[in-house]
Design a protein around this motif. Structure first.
Motif: not given
Length: 103
Positions: A50, A56, A58-60, A68-70, A89
């Motif tokens: 980034e 970083r 992310y889950r798509c 997107p979920q971190p 998490h």
């Protein structure tokens, strides 16, 4: 099976249970804006360098318009690891904030 095979299998099983999985070397995404898309256990994951130069993951989500979920991401020895274990998490309130004080 040799002792080396047994030790290797035990270490791999331990790593798998821990949730931390190797993705790639950080040199695969050297510049700001570079990204990798991988599928890990059937889940699409994007790893991005980034603008602050941090890496970083992310889950798509497959839902329409899903953000997107971190995913937990760590850099160790120039390697990128992610942890898909949802238990890691969860955020817990500090005990002092969770229990009110009596007067």
């Amino acid at each position: 099976m040799t002792p080396d095979d047994h030790g290797f299998r035990r270490e791999m099983a331990s790593a798998y249970r821990s949730g931390w999985q190797f993705i790639d070397l950080t040199s695969a995404i050297p510049y700001v804006g570079d990204s990798l898309k991988v599928t890990l256990f059937g889940q699409p994951i994007i790893v991005v360098r980034e603008e602050d130069e941090d890496v970083r993951a992310y889950r798509c989500l497959r839902r329409p318009r899903g953000a997107p979920q971190p995913v937990r991401c760590e850099i160790r020895y120039g390697m990128v690891f992610v942890n898909l274990d949802q238990r890691d998490h969860q955020l817990f309130e500090p005990e002092s904030a969770a229990t009110p004080r009596s007067a």
